[in-house]
Scaffold this active site. Sequence first.
Site, short mmCIF file in Angstrom:
data_model
loop_
_atom_site.label_atom_id
_atom_site.label_comp_id
_atom_site.label_asym_id
_atom_site.label_seq_id
_atom_site.Cartn_x
_atom_site.Cartn_y
_atom_site.Cartn_z
N HIS A 32 -14.74 12.25 -16.29
CA HIS A 32 -14.24 12.28 -17.66
C HIS A 32 -13.01 13.18 -17.83
O HIS A 32 -12.86 14.22 -17.20
CB HIS A 32 -15.34 12.77 -18.61
CG HIS A 32 -15.80 14.16 -18.32
ND1 HIS A 32 -15.19 15.28 -18.85
CD2 HIS A 32 -16.80 14.63 -17.53
CE1 HIS A 32 -15.79 16.37 -18.43
NE2 HIS A 32 -16.77 16.01 -17.61
N HIS A 86 -1.83 7.48 -5.19
CA HIS A 86 -2.80 6.70 -4.42
C HIS A 86 -4.03 7.57 -4.22
O HIS A 86 -3.99 8.57 -3.49
CB HIS A 86 -2.25 6.26 -3.07
CG HIS A 86 -3.19 5.37 -2.31
ND1 HIS A 86 -2.89 4.83 -1.09
CD2 HIS A 86 -4.43 4.90 -2.61
CE1 HIS A 86 -3.91 4.09 -0.67
NE2 HIS A 86 -4.86 4.13 -1.59
N GLY A 120 0.83 -1.19 0.00
CA GLY A 120 0.00 0.00 0.00
C GLY A 120 0.86 1.24 0.00
O GLY A 120 2.09 1.19 -0.04
#
Length: 222
Positions: free
Chosen positions: A144, A153, A74
């Site tokens: 978009h 992250h 992570g």
Amino acid sequence: MSEGKHLPLVIIGGGGHASVLVDMLRQQQRRILAVISPDLIDRGEVFGEIKQLTSDEDIHQFGCDDIRLVNGLGMLPGQNLRRKVGEKFRELGYRFETVISSKAIVSPFATLAEGVQVMPGTVVQAGSQIGQHSIINSGVIVEHDSQIGDWNHIAPGVTLCGHVSTGDDVFIGAGATVTQMVCIGSGAIVGAGTTLTEELAAHHICYPAKNTQQEIKPKVTL
């Protein structure tokens, strides 16, 4: 997805993030040969009977063209361990799988680079581009034409409105909202719960309470 998407996989890391990835990949019936982690893996049935290797050097038993790696480490704000480990294996000639949850919605008109991880409940809309090795965590909305840099992250529950752009090594905390057309510089941190409505300079952090910004000062090692 990467061209080797049907190759067997080796997971780097055995912590919480890795367990979620393994769960996703098992649901897709992907073949996982091993998990490389020096620490004891104790995640119930998620890892099951997957072989554990304890040293990075164990990767050499697998040919570069025979497998794809999944970076199970992570990322926390200001931490670059994930990137260091990923670059180490890339220098050895290994490539990384692009992992997309079956429970995510990713437009066929979006572009995802090598090593990107898209977690369950996420929506990535048309025209968006996600840079190499970025994590798009659970329940994120990437609207978009957004441009996400490498090694980002984007934490759970984040909303990126249309035409948002980020540099490399950006961390956006859980539940944050970035409004349309906002640019975030490389190495910047957006605190959890922040609503960011203006540009955030590289290597700065924005706190949620008053939407205040502060430069991130490098750590001094004695």
